[in-house]
Design a protein around this motif. Structure first.
Motif, PDB file in Angstrom:
ATOM      1  N   LEU A 104     -17.106  19.931   6.270  1.00  0.00           N
ATOM      2  CA  LEU A 104     -18.143  19.182   7.049  1.00  0.00           C
ATOM      3  C   LEU A 104     -18.962  18.619   6.335  1.00  0.00           C
ATOM      4  O   LEU A 104     -19.456  17.506   6.478  1.00  0.00           O
ATOM      5  CB  LEU A 104     -18.559  20.377   8.073  1.00  0.00           C
ATOM      6  CG  LEU A 104     -19.743  19.861   8.781  1.00  0.00           C
ATOM      7  CD1 LEU A 104     -19.221  18.913   9.753  1.00  0.00           C
ATOM      8  CD2 LEU A 104     -20.435  21.013   9.487  1.00  0.00           C
ATOM      9  N   SER A 109     -19.818  14.693   5.966  1.00  0.00           N
ATOM     10  CA  SER A 109     -20.979  14.093   6.408  1.00  0.00           C
ATOM     11  C   SER A 109     -21.664  12.990   5.203  1.00  0.00           C
ATOM     12  O   SER A 109     -21.949  11.966   5.557  1.00  0.00           O
ATOM     13  CB  SER A 109     -22.198  15.335   6.263  1.00  0.00           C
ATOM     14  OG  SER A 109     -21.783  15.899   7.487  1.00  0.00           O
ATOM     15  N   THR A 148     -30.336  23.852  15.146  1.00  0.00           N
ATOM     16  CA  THR A 148     -29.552  23.811  13.877  1.00  0.00           C
ATOM     17  C   THR A 148     -29.649  25.382  13.442  1.00  0.00           C
ATOM     18  O   THR A 148     -28.794  25.845  12.943  1.00  0.00           O
ATOM     19  CB  THR A 148     -29.772  22.652  13.054  1.00  0.00           C
ATOM     20  OG1 THR A 148     -29.756  21.441  13.531  1.00  0.00           O
ATOM     21  CG2 THR A 148     -29.122  22.963  11.877  1.00  0.00           C
ATOM     22  N   ALA A 155     -22.614  21.595  13.650  1.00  0.00           N
ATOM     23  CA  ALA A 155     -22.183  20.143  13.250  1.00  0.00           C
ATOM     24  C   ALA A 155     -23.088  19.312  14.266  1.00  0.00           C
ATOM     25  O   ALA A 155     -23.500  18.123  13.434  1.00  0.00           O
ATOM     26  CB  ALA A 155     -20.615  19.827  13.453  1.00  0.00           C
ATOM     27  N   VAL A 156     -23.005  19.331  15.509  1.00  0.00           N
ATOM     28  CA  VAL A 156     -23.639  18.280  16.322  1.00  0.00           C
ATOM     29  C   VAL A 156     -25.214  18.288  16.214  1.00  0.00           C
ATOM     30  O   VAL A 156     -26.035  17.608  15.747  1.00  0.00           O
ATOM     31  CB  VAL A 156     -23.318  18.693  17.782  1.00  0.00           C
ATOM     32  CG1 VAL A 156     -24.135  17.764  18.806  1.00  0.00           C
ATOM     33  CG2 VAL A 156     -21.689  18.681  18.127  1.00  0.00           C
ATOM     34  N   SER A 157     -25.722  19.701  16.356  1.00  0.00           N
ATOM     35  CA  SER A 157     -27.157  19.828  16.142  1.00  0.00           C
ATOM     36  C   SER A 157     -27.781  19.424  14.917  1.00  0.00           C
ATOM     37  O   SER A 157     -28.742  18.834  14.647  1.00  0.00           O
ATOM     38  CB  SER A 157     -27.527  21.215  16.604  1.00  0.00           C
ATOM     39  OG  SER A 157     -27.024  22.225  15.743  1.00  0.00           O
ATOM     40  N   THR A 163     -26.270  17.290  13.013  1.00  0.00           N
ATOM     41  CA  THR A 163     -26.342  15.603  12.790  1.00  0.00           C
ATOM     42  C   THR A 163     -27.567  15.137  13.552  1.00  0.00           C
ATOM     43  O   THR A 163     -28.388  14.412  12.915  1.00  0.00           O
ATOM     44  CB  THR A 163     -25.143  15.239  13.457  1.00  0.00           C
ATOM     45  OG1 THR A 163     -24.001  15.899  12.845  1.00  0.00           O
ATOM     46  CG2 THR A 163     -24.900  13.706  13.415  1.00  0.00           C
ATOM     47  N   TRP A 164     -28.054  15.779  14.645  1.00  0.00           N
ATOM     48  CA  TRP A 164     -29.147  15.187  15.317  1.00  0.00           C
ATOM     49  C   TRP A 164     -30.406  15.553  14.278  1.00  0.00           C
ATOM     50  O   TRP A 164     -31.114  14.752  14.191  1.00  0.00           O
ATOM     51  CB  TRP A 164     -29.393  15.920  16.682  1.00  0.00           C
ATOM     52  CG  TRP A 164     -28.533  15.490  17.639  1.00  0.00           C
ATOM     53  CD1 TRP A 164     -27.786  14.291  17.767  1.00  0.00           C
ATOM     54  CD2 TRP A 164     -28.079  16.354  18.829  1.00  0.00           C
ATOM     55  NE1 TRP A 164     -27.249  14.525  18.869  1.00  0.00           N
ATOM     56  CE2 TRP A 164     -27.304  15.895  19.504  1.00  0.00           C
ATOM     57  CE3 TRP A 164     -28.510  17.562  19.240  1.00  0.00           C
ATOM     58  CZ2 TRP A 164     -26.900  15.947  20.926  1.00  0.00           C
ATOM     59  CZ3 TRP A 164     -28.042  17.981  20.342  1.00  0.00           C
ATOM     60  CH2 TRP A 164     -27.165  17.208  21.374  1.00  0.00           C
ATOM     61  N   ALA A 179     -23.913  12.397  18.518  1.00  0.00           N
ATOM     62  CA  ALA A 179     -23.007  13.601  18.530  1.00  0.00           C
ATOM     63  C   ALA A 179     -21.398  13.030  18.092  1.00  0.00           C
ATOM     64  O   ALA A 179     -20.599  13.684  17.677  1.00  0.00           O
ATOM     65  CB  ALA A 179     -23.054  13.984  20.056  1.00  0.00           C
ATOM     66  N   ALA A 239     -21.339  13.021  14.726  1.00  0.00           N
ATOM     67  CA  ALA A 239     -20.995  14.614  14.472  1.00  0.00           C
ATOM     68  C   ALA A 239     -19.483  14.807  14.597  1.00  0.00           C
ATOM     69  O   ALA A 239     -18.866  15.395  13.709  1.00  0.00           O
ATOM     70  CB  ALA A 239     -21.754  15.359  15.113  1.00  0.00           C
ATOM     71  N   GLY A 260     -17.563  13.578  11.769  1.00  0.00           N
ATOM     72  CA  GLY A 260     -17.732  14.443  10.678  1.00  0.00           C
ATOM     73  C   GLY A 260     -16.814  15.772  10.861  1.00  0.00           C
ATOM     74  O   GLY A 260     -16.241  16.218   9.923  1.00  0.00           O
TER      75      GLY A 260
END
Lengths: 321, 586
Positions: A43, A47, B21, B143-145, B147-148, B187, B190, B193
């Motif tokens: 991950l 990124s 996160t 991963a989503v949060s 990225t935010w 998202a 993400a 990612g």
């Protein structure tokens, strides 16, 4: 010529921590063989890759032009515009920092969003601290999008020059050398002044306002009057920069600029006599620009130059260091 | 009149993304169940508190926070040093406290970035501690949060830097920036990612160096080692790291949360004076595992165990479940290619594979799980084949009291009854403790007559020596006991489940009896409601509640004089596969 593909990449503070942590997790994953650590490592690496792709996408297709002010004066803020255009048809660009690189001027502007196929302009305030020539070399478009981990920048050649006029100071109360009279004076030729030059017979068709009625009554025929041509006040600002250095030179230049401005504002025709240079008398904004530019670019030294040659027909305002 | 936009301002969205996160990083840790109820409950309370009153406390009571964090660091450090807590768990707990501190002190860019880095550390700790599918959920949500949080934090501070505090206020408080479209786009980013993570995960060479293995416990444990030293100092610590992921077919009856199954690794049968070591001899390749002798009953119960061993814990040993192993297959499911690894065994019947490379190892073991009637082992006499002589060896230095105790418990009894009596006495007269005896002259005599308390290896070692002094072949076996069912459907066996138990040989065509009544592994506490020392008591009484017939299992060996191990022991070793439960704690 800087190639379009050239990029500069640097770490942000977060990026340094992030990369260090990624390396640490990579070592830990490799050392332990823990699958989930490899997943986390994946991950983090993904990124970084996504960040690299998107930052490149933000930079690509962006063109920037610099818009310089027509006049800049030392010590006074000037706005320098940076007009950016996104040449991409669909993809917008995010988080663009446009800044000067190289040259004598530092400044930057920030664009949160530059939509596809659109232009936007940002400006930065520039307060020049000295007179003279300021050179611009490159414009750098940088982005930290999307995560602020790295800063990728793209340098673009954009050479330009800006002449900064001397700092504005109050004009010194100088006494002019009495080479000529102060104020407007008549010339010995017919013109549009107020003083009477000569009388003559009125010619048919001539403007009735030229009739000198008192003389016409006395002579019994129409007598016309010719007026004298009057000349503006003429001033010559004289500065001998040869013996001056450093602050003394700067002060003298600023005083000379102040005199030029004051006299031009007063409606005089101003000439400028420097060692090795002479600006013929003139008036108006064009003359002001020319005189201030000459003063802005005036360098120290010049021992081999000849002494200033003042305008023989104007009042001389001598500036001393 | 245009309607005012709804939703979050950029500032609100950025702060909530950071909080989320941190929360998902914590969740990745918490699902392991290792953090304890207090620390697990503390985090959501701290998040709620910071949302309500965090701004008012910013910058205040710094000395209090400093004292709290330094104190926590000292306590955790002492616990790690004393072996009471795993260092990764300690790091996770401290990272949680740092995260809470940062949640209550968020103002600058540095605060926000530190919060995100601490959340990442929690995720990593969760990766080391967790084996639950919930970790996968937490990972995806992180991963989503994350990225935010990264993108919005960058945006917020880039605007502040680019426009200055006054010029940026309007934009930061605008509800037109952090729109659902932006959050949705991030998202989607993400998931790019995550897809990249999956790609990297699958293609990255998952090598294992193993050169920096941490000393997760101050004392040796049962499990994988080829040597046990009973004279170590310190305390046996739990180790929550997952080492085996096991899928059983058929699934255990009732699909219990905690699996009561032994995972046999290797035999340690040579007494060194202060412990055990594996028998001498090399490895011989195994083309086909010996089949179990027919028992005249119906179709045998066959258990298939799909085992994935985490790379750090492979060491070339093949773990086998309880039962008579019928086959070991290294081929991956659906892969027609021949297996790259080959199966070997040593003189004691322990199974190994080669080559031993890095990374995880996956194989399936099929075993016959039928247990013979316990009554059949009685009355078989004590005429043993010559190849079990090594397992009858009694050290000359054995304390006379040990021999006397064994004779008091088992003299004149049938070997099966004698073994049961010895085991029963050990399980009831002695106490389990995680404290190691240290350097004593005779660890067995010290255990039986002085301290009267010890850890699993002392229980199993004492039983082996007592049985041998009665002329009953016995040996020490190590491996793991247990397994917790995960939401993903597999059982996770942890390093703290390391275990040691006893195998007793009966001359009934190679029947071996293994013990079960002795205290189980240190990780058993994880399965109960209590931790630490009390956990052993829980497991202890659980074992004691079982009847003998169910707490021992019988494994016939192949016929004596077989062809196995011809190079070192022409008549073969012990039961071919005697995965046998028992009770000794690592």
């Amino acid at each position: 010529m800087t190639p379009a593909w050239k990029r500069r990449l640097s770490f942000t503070r977060m990026g340094r921590w992030y990369t260090g942590l990624t390396i640490g997790i990579g070592l830990a994953a490799t050392n332990t063989g823990n699958n989930l650590l490899f997943l986390v490592l994946g991950l983090l690496l993904a990124s970084i890759i996504v960040s690299g792709i998107l930052s490149e996408q933000s930079l690509r297709g962006v063109r920037v032009e610099r818009r310089l002010p027509s006049v800049a004066t030392a010590g006074q803020p000037a706005l320098i515009g940076l007009q950016a255009r996104n040449g991409k048809r669909r993809a917008p660009s995010f988080s663009l920092e446009i800044r000067e690189r190289g040259g004598d001027v530092a400044g930057h502007g920030f664009l949160v969003l530059l939509p596809a196929a659109q232009s936007a302009e940002v400006a930065y305030r520039f307060v020049p601290q000295r007179r003279g020539l300021h050179r611009f070399e490159q414009i750098e478009v940088a982005t930290r999008a999307p995560f602020g981990l790295f800063e990728k920048s793209r340098p673009m050649d954009a050479p330009a020059e800006l002449v900064v006029f001397p700092r504005e100071v109050p004009a010194p109360p100088l006494v002019g050398r009495t080479l000529a009279r102060d104020g407007e004076r008549p010339e010995d030729r017919i013109g549009l002044g107020l003083e009477v030059h000569s009388l003559r017979d009125h010619r048919p068709g001539e403007d009735a306002r030229s009739i000198h009625w008192r003389s016409s009554a006395r002579a019994g025929r129409l007598i016309a009057v010719d007026r004298e041509q009057e000349r503006r006040k003429r001033v010559c600002v004289v500065l001998d920069q040869r013996p001056l250095r450093g602050e003394a030179l700067e002060r003298a230049v600023e005083h000379a600029a102040a005199l030029v401005s004051r006299e031009l504002d007063g409606g005089a025709e101003v000439s400028l006599a420097l060692a090795g240079a002479f600006l013929p008398a003139g008036s108006g904004e064009a003359q002001r620009y020319a005189a201030l530019r000459l003063l802005a670019l005036l360098g120290a030294g010049g021992d081999g130059l000849g002494a200033p040659e003042p305008d023989a027909e104007g009042s001389v305002l001598q500036v001393r260091g | 009149m245009p309607r005012a936009p709804r939703g979050l301002t950029l500032l609100q969205a950025q702060r909530w993304a950071g909080t989320l996160t941190a929360a998902f990083g914590f969740l990745a840790c918490a699902v392991s169940g290792e953090m304890g109820p207090a620390m697990t409950a503390l985090f959501p309370l701290a998040v709620a508190g910071s949302a309500v009153a965090g701004r008012r406390f910013h910058g205040r009571m710094q000395w209090g926070w400093t004292v709290l964090l330094v104190g926590a660091l000292l306590v955790l450090g002492v616990q790690v040093f004393a072996g009471q807590i795993d260092i990764i768990l300690a790091a996770a707990l401290f990272a949680e406290l740092l995260c809470i501190h940062r949640l209550w002190h968020r103002r600058t860019e540095r605060d926000e970035l530190l919060l995100l880095l601490l959340a990442l550390l929690l995720l990593c700790a969760g990766a080391a501690l967790s084996a639950e599918v919930t970790f996968g959920f937490a990972f995806l949500a992180f991963a989503v949060s994350g990225t935010w949080a990264l993108a919005l934090t960058h945006l917020r501070f880039a605007i502040e830097e680019g426009r200055g505090p006054a010029g940026s206020a309007a934009l930061l408080n605008s509800r037109r920036v952090a729109t659902p479209a932006l959050l949705g786009g991030l998202a989607a980013l993400a998931f790019f990612g995550i897809a990249g993570a999956a790609l990297i995960f699958l293609t990255f060479p998952r090598v294992t160096i193993g050169g920096l293995r941490r000393a997760s416990r101050p004392a040796p444990i049962a499990g994988l080692g080829d040597r046990v030293d009973l004279s170590r100092h310190g305390t046996v610590a739990d180790d929550p790291r997952v080492i085996l992921r096991v899928r059983l077919d058929p699934a255990p009856r009732g699909e219990p949360r905690d699996l009561a199954m032994h995972w046999r690794a290797r035999t340690l049968s040579q007494w060194t004076g202060h412990g055990w070591q594996s028998p001498d001899g090399g490895l011989i390749p195994v083309l086909r595992l010996p089949q179990r002798p027919p028992r005249g009953r119906g179709v045998p119960s066959v258990l298939s165990a799909d085992i994935e061993v985490v790379g750090q814990f492979t060491d070339g040993v093949v773990f086998t479940p309880e039962g008579w192993p019928l086959g070991v297959d290294f081929r991956q499911p659906g892969t027609p290619r021949p297996a790259a690894r080959r199966l070997y065994r040593n003189a004691a019947g322990d199974l190994f594979y080669q080559p031993v490379d890095s990374g995880d190892v996956r194989y399936s073991v099929v075993a016959d799980t039928d247990e013979p009637d316990p009554a059949r082992v009685r009355g078989r006499g004590q005429r043993y084949p010559s190849w079990v002589e090594a397992d009858l060896a009694v050290p000359a230095s054995l304390d006379a009291r040990v021999r006397a105790l064994a004779e008091r418990l088992g003299a004149g009894k049938d070997p099966a009854d004698a073994a049961a009596a010895v085991e029963r006495w050990l399980a009831t007269a002695l106490r389990y403790t995680r404290d190691l005896p240290g350097d004593v002259a005779d660890p067995i005599a010290d255990f039986l007559f002085v301290r009267r308390a010890g850890h699993c290896e002392l229980f199993s070692s004492a039983m082996v020596l007592m049985l041998r002094s009665l002329g009953i072949p016995a040996r020490n076996v190590t491996g793991y006991f247990g397994g917790r069912r995960t939401d993903a459907g597999y059982y996770a066996v942890r390093a703290g489940d390391a275990h040691s138990w006893v195998e007793v040989y009966f001359p009934m065509r190679g029947t071996c009896v293994s013990t079960r009544r002795l205290p189980p592994s240190a990780g058993a506490g994880r399965r109960g409601s209590r931790r630490g020392w009390c956990s052993s008591g829980t497991a202890f009484s659980r074992g004691g509640a079982r009847s003998w017939s169910t707490t021992i299992s019988y494994r016939r060996r192949r016929r004596c004089g077989g062809s196995v191990s011809s190079s070192t022991r022409p008549d073969g070793g012990w039961p071919e596969r005697t995965a046998a439960p028992g009770g000794c704690v690592g």
